[in-house]
Design a protein around this motif. Structure first.
Motif, mmCIF file in Angstrom:
data_model
loop_
_atom_site.group_PDB
_atom_site.id
_atom_site.type_symbol
_atom_site.label_atom_id
_atom_site.label_comp_id
_atom_site.label_asym_id
_atom_site.label_seq_id
_atom_site.Cartn_x
_atom_site.Cartn_y
_atom_site.Cartn_z
ATOM 1 N N HIS A 194 48.415 30.094 35.846
ATOM 2 C CA HIS A 194 49.049 30.154 37.171
ATOM 3 C C HIS A 194 48.768 31.467 37.896
ATOM 4 N N GLU A 195 47.594 32.027 37.661
ATOM 5 C CA GLU A 195 47.237 33.250 38.411
ATOM 6 C C GLU A 195 47.172 32.950 39.899
ATOM 7 N N LYS A 196 46.748 31.727 40.242
ATOM 8 C CA LYS A 196 46.657 31.380 41.674
ATOM 9 C C LYS A 196 48.016 31.505 42.332
ATOM 10 N N GLU A 197 49.066 30.995 41.667
ATOM 11 C CA GLU A 197 50.420 31.080 42.242
ATOM 12 C C GLU A 197 50.877 32.542 42.312
ATOM 13 N N MET A 217 51.757 37.201 45.978
ATOM 14 C CA MET A 217 51.526 38.577 46.473
ATOM 15 C C MET A 217 51.170 38.545 47.959
ATOM 16 N N LEU A 218 50.309 37.603 48.341
ATOM 17 C CA LEU A 218 49.888 37.549 49.753
ATOM 18 C C LEU A 218 51.034 37.095 50.645
ATOM 19 N N HIS A 219 51.890 36.206 50.137
ATOM 20 C CA HIS A 219 53.053 35.739 50.923
ATOM 21 C C HIS A 219 54.085 36.856 51.087
ATOM 22 N N LYS A 220 54.371 37.560 49.961
ATOM 23 C CA LYS A 220 55.432 38.569 49.981
ATOM 24 C C LYS A 220 55.006 39.827 50.734
ATOM 25 N N PHE A 221 53.689 40.087 50.792
ATOM 26 C CA PHE A 221 53.193 41.278 51.505
ATOM 27 C C PHE A 221 52.145 40.833 52.514
ATOM 28 N N PRO A 222 52.569 40.112 53.567
ATOM 29 C CA PRO A 222 51.624 39.486 54.495
ATOM 30 C C PRO A 222 50.835 40.487 55.338
ATOM 31 N N LYS A 223 51.361 41.701 55.486
ATOM 32 C CA LYS A 223 50.684 42.672 56.354
ATOM 33 C C LYS A 223 50.324 43.940 55.576
ATOM 34 N N GLY A 224 49.363 44.649 56.069
ATOM 35 C CA GLY A 224 49.003 45.935 55.473
ATOM 36 C C GLY A 224 48.204 45.766 54.187
ATOM 37 N N LEU A 225 48.249 46.796 53.363
ATOM 38 C CA LEU A 225 47.480 46.788 52.131
ATOM 39 C C LEU A 225 48.325 46.218 50.995
ATOM 40 N N VAL A 226 47.694 45.469 50.117
ATOM 41 C CA VAL A 226 48.371 45.017 48.899
ATOM 42 C C VAL A 226 47.326 44.996 47.779
ATOM 43 N N ALA A 227 47.737 45.529 46.624
ATOM 44 C CA ALA A 227 46.785 45.596 45.510
ATOM 45 C C ALA A 227 47.215 44.639 44.416
ATOM 46 N N MET A 280 43.409 32.253 52.763
ATOM 47 C CA MET A 280 44.539 33.194 52.893
ATOM 48 C C MET A 280 44.030 34.632 52.949
ATOM 49 N N VAL A 281 43.023 34.908 52.134
ATOM 50 C CA VAL A 281 42.485 36.291 52.088
ATOM 51 C C VAL A 281 41.820 36.615 53.417
ATOM 52 N N GLU A 282 41.021 35.698 53.939
ATOM 53 C CA GLU A 282 40.306 35.959 55.197
ATOM 54 C C GLU A 282 41.279 36.093 56.350
ATOM 55 N N LYS A 283 42.381 35.324 56.322
ATOM 56 C CA LYS A 283 43.358 35.379 57.427
ATOM 57 C C LYS A 283 43.972 36.777 57.543
ATOM 58 N N ARG A 284 44.005 37.513 56.417
ATOM 59 C CA ARG A 284 44.600 38.850 56.478
ATOM 60 C C ARG A 284 43.806 39.751 57.418
ATOM 61 N N GLY A 285 42.528 39.372 57.587
ATOM 62 C CA GLY A 285 41.696 40.173 58.474
ATOM 63 C C GLY A 285 42.228 40.149 59.898
ATOM 64 N N SER A 334 45.195 40.382 60.855
ATOM 65 C CA SER A 334 46.324 41.319 61.091
ATOM 66 C C SER A 334 45.997 42.676 60.460
ATOM 67 N N GLU A 335 44.700 42.986 60.435
ATOM 68 C CA GLU A 335 44.253 44.288 59.868
ATOM 69 C C GLU A 335 44.942 44.557 58.531
ATOM 70 N N SER A 336 44.997 43.495 57.756
ATOM 71 C CA SER A 336 45.628 43.645 56.432
ATOM 72 C C SER A 336 44.558 43.512 55.367
ATOM 73 N N THR A 337 44.711 44.248 54.295
ATOM 74 C CA THR A 337 43.648 44.326 53.288
ATOM 75 C C THR A 337 44.166 43.970 51.899
ATOM 76 N N LEU A 338 43.414 43.154 51.236
ATOM 77 C CA LEU A 338 43.673 42.886 49.818
ATOM 78 C C LEU A 338 42.814 43.835 49.001
ATOM 79 N N VAL A 339 43.457 44.557 48.072
ATOM 80 C CA VAL A 339 42.720 45.454 47.190
ATOM 81 C C VAL A 339 42.743 44.849 45.790
ATOM 82 N N ILE A 340 41.566 44.427 45.333
ATOM 83 C CA ILE A 340 41.488 43.792 44.016
ATOM 84 C C ILE A 340 41.326 44.866 42.947
ATOM 85 N N ARG A 341 42.118 44.743 41.846
ATOM 86 C CA ARG A 341 42.086 45.787 40.820
ATOM 87 C C ARG A 341 41.604 45.229 39.486
ATOM 88 N N PRO A 342 40.341 45.526 39.102
ATOM 89 C CA PRO A 342 39.955 45.297 37.711
ATOM 90 C C PRO A 342 40.689 46.359 36.892
#
Ligand SMILES: O=C1OCCC/C1=C\Nc1ccccc1
Length: 467
Positions: free
Chosen positions: A241-244, A249-259, A282-287, A289-297
């Motif tokens: 359930h990583e997708k959920e 994360m994207l729902h709870k932090f719809p704007k700005g940066l989220v890692a 969902m990821v592209e839509k953040r663009g 609102s000038e919002s960024t997803l930061v992926i963390r390996p």
């Protein structure tokens, strides 16, 4: 009385016996602090102000503290060796203020090793033993100075790659994020070391550093962070359930940066199939609102992982070529690598990224243990030594020169730090020109004479590429 706030107990045991040991007639002991060498050719001086404010400024001697010390040392030495009269003299004559003069290079100064960084001398001829009593506390400046030095060395590496591969240097202050709080030896150390990192950067998760900067360096908010996941907030959703978890994360932090840490099971699957397919819209839509997803390996061999993740994300989201000819992910996508980062590994990662035609502006680094804890006093070989004294009214140069280690030779006489053709030089033996002395009187007789703000310290320590 709270413990650990009695400066009569903040010294090495042997120093409690030193007032018996100076020559009869000694009225002044003058000592200095330097880095004799080590890992880096310069040191970024930082942290004296905290020590002064916490331990030396104001009425720090009291009858209660004298009694406490007297009792403890009687048990510790099984004899009456504690200098009760000396400390009571300071209490009575100086009203509990410490009769010392300390001159130091301004905080944030970047000084080549083997130069004087600060001097200490007693201002009352009756307490010459006082100067070196405070060696123990003052030499602890090795920690913030070494952390600031190492952090700045990492900034220099990142700045080099940014200037070669990025459109602008604007992101530099955010490029190295302090992950080190849990890896430090105490909350106080986290505050001290975390503040030292903030001399060079503004990204931190070490909340103690914010408190330190606010209370000791006049900075209301010295660092910033963003909403970010940890493994527990992902893995509690279950392996399948990583997708959920990610969508949440994207729902709870719809704007700005989220890692979002994405290596709980398979970082490559997470990037390609979850972020790159199931949640792509969902990821592209953040663009928008000038919002960024930061992926963390957070695992694997950093140079290989970072490049593989960038290439997978490019396959799914595309890329553009910036003004320096290097590839950039869309503005709504970035990567933070917070595992295996140190001064020693940074260049290898940035090289591999550049070789694969990626701009380092796609990345932010997190750094923990190697930023705040993997340092010691000998990393920069710090030393505090007496170089001058007065005995029966006659001043004389003092030094050590061990035949068994010339590297431990100490400087002689009264010192100044001066600029000669733009280079720092230390004048010894009283040959310096007081008007040109860059050492600033910061403390005298219990009073802080000079205060530095983090803002001015940051300017003083700025790396060349960012100027
Ligand atoms: O992993 C970690 O271990 C140590 C504490 C911080 C931390 C991550 N924080 C973070 C902050 C901003 C963006 C991404 C991560």
């Amino acid at each position: 009385m709270a413990c650990f706030d009695n400066i009569l107990l903040c010294t090495d045991s042997y120093k409690v016996t030193h007032h018996f040991q100076y020559p009869e007639g000694t009225t002044q002991v003058y000592s200095y602090f330097e880095s004799r060498g080590g890992k880096f050719p310069t040191v970024t001086f930082f942290g004296l102000q905290y020590i002064l404010k916490k331990w030396l400024v104001g009425k720090v001697v009291s009858e209660e503290k004298i009694q406490e010390a007297k009792e403890l040392y009687k048990l510790h030495f099984a004899s009456d060796i504690f200098n009760e009269d000396g400390w009571r003299y300071i209490l009575k004559k100086h009203n509990g203020l410490i009769p010392l003069r300390i001159k130091a290079v301004p905080e944030g100064s970047v000084v080549p090793v083997k130069n004087v960084l600060f001097t200490v001398e007693n201002t009352d001829p009756n307490v010459p033993w006082l100067t070196n009593w405070f060696e123990t506390l003052l030499v602890q400046i090795w920690y913030p100075t070494t952390v600031a030095t190492n952090s700045r060395a990492m900034k220099t590496i990142i700045a080099k790659y940014l200037s070669e591969t990025a459109d602008s240097m604007g992101g530099l202050p955010f490029k190295l994020h302090d992950f080190g709080f849990r890896g430090t030896s105490s909350v106080e150390s986290a505050g001290i070391g975390g503040a030292a990192h903030l001399v060079n950067f503004v990204g931190t998760d070490t909340v103690a550093s914010l408190v330190m900067a606010r209370h000791y360096y006049g900075c209301e908010m010295a660092g910033f962070s963003i909403p970010a996941a940890e493994h527990s907030t992902i893995t509690t959703w279950g392996k399948n359930h990583e997708k959920e978890a990610f969508a949440n994360m994207l729902h709870k932090f719809p704007k700005g940066l989220v890692a979002v840490v994405s290596d709980s099971f398979d970082i490559f699957n997470a990037c390609e199939n979850v972020w790159g397919k199931e949640l792509k819209d969902m990821v592209e839509k953040r663009g928008q609102s000038e919002s960024t997803l930061v992926i963390r390996p957070d695992s694997g061999d950093p140079p290989e992982i970072v490049v593989k993740v960038l290439n997978i994300l490019e396959k799914c989201f595309g890329s553009t070529i910036n003004s320096k000819g290097y590839k950039m992910l869309p503005p709504y996508l970035r990567v933070i690598q917070g595992d295996g980062i140190s001064y020693e590994t940074l260049q290898g990662i940035l090289d591999k990224v550049k070789e694969n035609n990626w701009s380092s502006d796609n990345l932010v680094f997190g750094c923990g243990g190697s930023l705040l804890q993997k340092v010691h006093r000998d990393t920069q070989k710090f030393a505090f030594k007496c170089s001058y004294c007065v005995i029966n009214g006659v001043g004389k140069d003092v030094f050590k020169a061990p035949i068994t280690d010339p590297g431990k030779n100490s400087k002689k006489g009264k010192l100044t730090l001066e600029l000669e053709d733009g280079t720092y030089v230390t004048r010894q033996g009283g040959t310096g020109n007081p008007e040109k002395d860059l050492l600033v009187p910061v403390f005298e007789n219990g009073i802080l004479l000079k205060e530095y703000t983090l803002d001015e310290i940051r300017k003083r320590a700025e790396v060349d590429e960012a100027k």
